[in-house]
Design a protein around this motif. Structure first.
Motif, PDB file in Angstrom:
ATOM      1  N   PHE A 111       4.696 -47.556 -12.333  1.00 52.77           N
ATOM      2  CA  PHE A 111       5.143 -46.483 -11.450  1.00 52.77           C
ATOM      3  C   PHE A 111       5.917 -47.045 -10.265  1.00 52.77           C
ATOM      4  N   ALA A 112       7.048 -46.425  -9.967  1.00 48.65           N
ATOM      5  CA  ALA A 112       7.739 -46.718  -8.716  1.00 48.65           C
ATOM      6  C   ALA A 112       7.111 -45.928  -7.579  1.00 48.65           C
ATOM      7  N   GLU A 113       6.612 -44.724  -7.923  1.00 49.33           N
ATOM      8  CA  GLU A 113       6.047 -43.855  -6.892  1.00 49.33           C
ATOM      9  C   GLU A 113       5.239 -42.749  -7.555  1.00 49.33           C
ATOM     10  N   ILE A 114       4.165 -42.334  -6.887  1.00 50.34           N
ATOM     11  CA  ILE A 114       3.433 -41.115  -7.243  1.00 50.34           C
ATOM     12  C   ILE A 114       3.250 -40.334  -5.951  1.00 50.34           C
ATOM     13  N   THR A 115       3.656 -39.082  -5.962  1.00 49.95           N
ATOM     14  CA  THR A 115       3.496 -38.246  -4.769  1.00 49.95           C
ATOM     15  C   THR A 115       2.886 -36.910  -5.161  1.00 49.95           C
ATOM     16  N   VAL A 116       2.211 -36.288  -4.195  1.00 45.16           N
ATOM     17  CA  VAL A 116       1.657 -34.961  -4.405  1.00 45.16           C
ATOM     18  C   VAL A 116       2.250 -33.999  -3.385  1.00 45.16           C
ATOM     19  N   ALA A 117       2.362 -32.743  -3.793  1.00 42.76           N
ATOM     20  CA  ALA A 117       2.739 -31.658  -2.892  1.00 42.76           C
ATOM     21  C   ALA A 117       1.656 -30.596  -2.997  1.00 42.76           C
ATOM     22  N   LEU A 118       1.183 -30.103  -1.852  1.00 39.11           N
ATOM     23  CA  LEU A 118       0.102 -29.122  -1.814  1.00 39.11           C
ATOM     24  C   LEU A 118       0.609 -27.795  -1.270  1.00 39.11           C
ATOM     25  N   SER A 119       0.122 -26.723  -1.864  1.00 41.73           N
ATOM     26  CA  SER A 119       0.443 -25.389  -1.361  1.00 41.73           C
ATOM     27  C   SER A 119      -0.782 -24.507  -1.522  1.00 41.73           C
ATOM     28  N   VAL A 120      -0.860 -23.470  -0.705  1.00 42.26           N
ATOM     29  CA  VAL A 120      -1.994 -22.535  -0.745  1.00 42.26           C
ATOM     30  C   VAL A 120      -1.477 -21.177  -1.178  1.00 42.26           C
ATOM     31  N   GLU A 121      -2.170 -20.586  -2.135  1.00 43.85           N
ATOM     32  CA  GLU A 121      -1.819 -19.266  -2.637  1.00 43.85           C
ATOM     33  C   GLU A 121      -3.049 -18.369  -2.598  1.00 43.85           C
ATOM     34  N   SER A 122      -2.827 -17.072  -2.425  1.00 42.79           N
ATOM     35  CA  SER A 122      -3.933 -16.109  -2.409  1.00 42.79           C
ATOM     36  C   SER A 122      -4.263 -15.677  -3.823  1.00 42.79           C
ATOM     37  N   SER A 123      -5.569 -15.462  -4.079  1.00 39.22           N
ATOM     38  CA  SER A 123      -6.028 -14.906  -5.342  1.00 39.22           C
ATOM     39  C   SER A 123      -7.186 -13.974  -5.023  1.00 39.22           C
ATOM     40  N   PRO A 124      -7.531 -13.042  -5.916  1.00 39.39           N
ATOM     41  CA  PRO A 124      -8.607 -12.086  -5.628  1.00 39.39           C
ATOM     42  C   PRO A 124      -9.919 -12.782  -5.250  1.00 39.39           C
ATOM     43  N   GLY A 125     -10.382 -12.524  -4.037  1.00 36.41           N
ATOM     44  CA  GLY A 125     -11.664 -13.053  -3.588  1.00 36.41           C
ATOM     45  C   GLY A 125     -11.671 -14.516  -3.226  1.00 36.41           C
ATOM     46  N   ALA A 126     -10.517 -15.146  -3.185  1.00 35.10           N
ATOM     47  CA  ALA A 126     -10.494 -16.579  -2.906  1.00 35.10           C
ATOM     48  C   ALA A 126      -9.085 -17.014  -2.518  1.00 35.10           C
ATOM     49  N   VAL A 127      -8.985 -18.298  -2.213  1.00 34.89           N
ATOM     50  CA  VAL A 127      -7.698 -18.946  -1.971  1.00 34.89           C
ATOM     51  C   VAL A 127      -7.553 -20.038  -3.022  1.00 34.89           C
ATOM     52  N   GLU A 128      -6.348 -20.231  -3.509  1.00 33.70           N
ATOM     53  CA  GLU A 128      -6.098 -21.294  -4.465  1.00 33.70           C
ATOM     54  C   GLU A 128      -5.253 -22.384  -3.825  1.00 33.70           C
ATOM     55  N   LEU A 129      -5.695 -23.617  -4.010  1.00 35.37           N
ATOM     56  CA  LEU A 129      -4.918 -24.783  -3.605  1.00 35.37           C
ATOM     57  C   LEU A 129      -4.225 -25.314  -4.839  1.00 35.37           C
ATOM     58  N   VAL A 130      -2.922 -25.435  -4.790  1.00 38.63           N
ATOM     59  CA  VAL A 130      -2.148 -25.938  -5.923  1.00 38.63           C
ATOM     60  C   VAL A 130      -1.616 -27.331  -5.576  1.00 38.63           C
ATOM     61  N   MET A 131      -1.909 -28.288  -6.438  1.00 40.67           N
ATOM     62  CA  MET A 131      -1.412 -29.650  -6.245  1.00 40.67           C
ATOM     63  C   MET A 131      -0.428 -29.979  -7.378  1.00 40.67           C
ATOM     64  N   THR A 132       0.800 -30.257  -7.007  1.00 36.77           N
ATOM     65  CA  THR A 132       1.820 -30.676  -7.964  1.00 36.77           C
ATOM     66  C   THR A 132       2.048 -32.172  -7.781  1.00 36.77           C
ATOM     67  N   THR A 133       1.834 -32.908  -8.836  1.00 36.61           N
ATOM     68  CA  THR A 133       1.962 -34.367  -8.794  1.00 36.61           C
ATOM     69  C   THR A 133       3.221 -34.802  -9.519  1.00 36.61           C
ATOM     70  N   THR A 134       3.976 -35.685  -8.893  1.00 33.97           N
ATOM     71  CA  THR A 134       5.207 -36.204  -9.485  1.00 33.97           C
ATOM     72  C   THR A 134       5.106 -37.712  -9.598  1.00 33.97           C
ATOM     73  N   ALA A 135       5.321 -38.224 -10.814  1.00 33.07           N
ATOM     74  CA  ALA A 135       5.274 -39.666 -11.044  1.00 33.07           C
ATOM     75  C   ALA A 135       6.677 -40.168 -11.370  1.00 33.07           C
ATOM     76  N   THR A 136       7.111 -41.171 -10.635  1.00 28.84           N
ATOM     77  CA  THR A 136       8.437 -41.758 -10.864  1.00 28.84           C
ATOM     78  C   THR A 136       8.261 -43.104 -11.530  1.00 28.84           C
ATOM     79  N   PRO A 137       8.747 -43.261 -12.766  1.00 29.93           N
ATOM     80  CA  PRO A 137       8.575 -44.557 -13.440  1.00 29.93           C
ATOM     81  C   PRO A 137       9.502 -45.620 -12.866  1.00 29.93           C
ATOM     82  N   VAL A 138       9.130 -46.854 -13.078  1.00 27.32           N
ATOM     83  CA  VAL A 138       9.961 -47.972 -12.645  1.00 27.32           C
ATOM     84  C   VAL A 138      11.264 -47.981 -13.444  1.00 27.32           C
TER      85      VAL A 138
END
Length: 286
Positions: free
Chosen positions: A259-286
């Motif tokens: 891997f050249a790099e691994i990064t995450v991006a986090l966002s919060v979304e609403s859902s019935p009766g709760a909150v959802e945390l979404v993590m999107t992970t991106t891996a960059t190969p060498v």
């Protein structure tokens, strides 16, 4: 019929096996079961990693595209395929096997078949899966101070936010997408949702942890209890503070140096009766 011997945990993208059974499948497809295969199927209980892509090559030179690969299971003579399998792989009293779905005429039982997996597609999914595990561990550490009570811990001894909150995980080519539910149950366990008010800081901490891990280029392997589809497997990775081990039936890289790099991006979304945390992970190969 005997259980399928699988060679993908060791990284194989080609194998030779014997046709042990064929059957009709939904959509007019034919299900082919081999004695041995390098094909990684979608797991019914936790379908995070997609199936491999590839072909079956018969002795007469005919090449047939595998349109999907799923887990099959048999109990008391009744066969279930893919999403219809009602138990987890490895359940006592059940027989499990890899099913190659094709849209061609069924080969004869006893025929020798070469399995050829799309190696580039496998490699991209393997990078995505390894990155997913690393990202989950980094997120656990980044949120370690957000707990008011003692809870179960992850493979590194940190509060296991990922395991306690995960709702869905999808392995992508060179990445992943994980969805976590922050509702009453998680709050009762002691999680303080206000920690997500500082999402940029949490993201920065997780990415800093990932950068430090990759800088050491630790070795990665898959340990197996045996060669059968139902045998237990574990992802093992060397990090700065020691090896970590996570039960996993997927495929992975051999080293973090890929891997050249691994990064995450986090966002919060609403859902019935709760909150959802979404993590999107991106891996960059060498």
């Amino acid at each position: 019929m005997t259980a399928t011997t699988v060679t993908y945990p060791a990284g194989a993208t080609q194998s030779v096996g014997t046709v042990v059974e064929t059957m009709d499948a939904a959509g007019g497809r034919t299900a082919v079961v081999l004695s041995e295969t390098a094909f990684h199927p979608v797991d019914t209980a936790w379908p995070d990693q997609p199936a491999d892509r590839g072909e079956l090559v018969f002795a007469d030179g005919r090449r047939v595209t595998v349109v999907d690969a799923v887990v099959g299971a048999r109990s008391d003579g009744e066969v279930f395929l893919g999403p219809a399998v009602p138990v987890r792989t490895g359940t006592d009293g059940w027989e499990f096997f890899v099913v190659h779905l094709i849209e061609e005429e069924a080969p004869a039982v006893g025929d020798r078949v070469t399995v050829t997996v799309d190696a580039a597609h496998r490699a991209a999914l393997s990078r995505g899966h390894t990155a997913c595990h690393l990202a989950s561990l980094a997120l656990d550490e980044a949120l370690a101070d957000a707990w008011r009570k003692d809870v179960m811990t992850d493979a590194r001894g940190r509060p296991a936010f990922d395991a306690l909150a995960i709702q869905e995980s999808r392995i992508l080519r060179d990445g992943s997408r994980d969805v976590y539910r922050i509702g009453k149950s998680l709050r009762r366990k002691g999680f303080a949702p206000e920690a997500l008010d500082e999402l940029e800081a949490v993201t920065a901490r997780a990415n800093s942890i990932l950068t430090a891990w990759l800088s050491r280029g630790g070795a990665v392997r898959v340990d197996v209890d045996g060669p059968a589809l139902e045998d237990r497997r574990a992802w093992v990775c060397a990090l700065a503070d020691g090896e970590v081990r996570i039960p996993c039936g997927g495929t992975h890289v051999d080293s973090l140096a890929e891997f050249a790099e691994i990064t995450v991006a986090l966002s919060v979304e609403s859902s019935p009766g709760a909150v959802e945390l979404v993590m999107t992970t991106t891996a960059t190969p060498v």
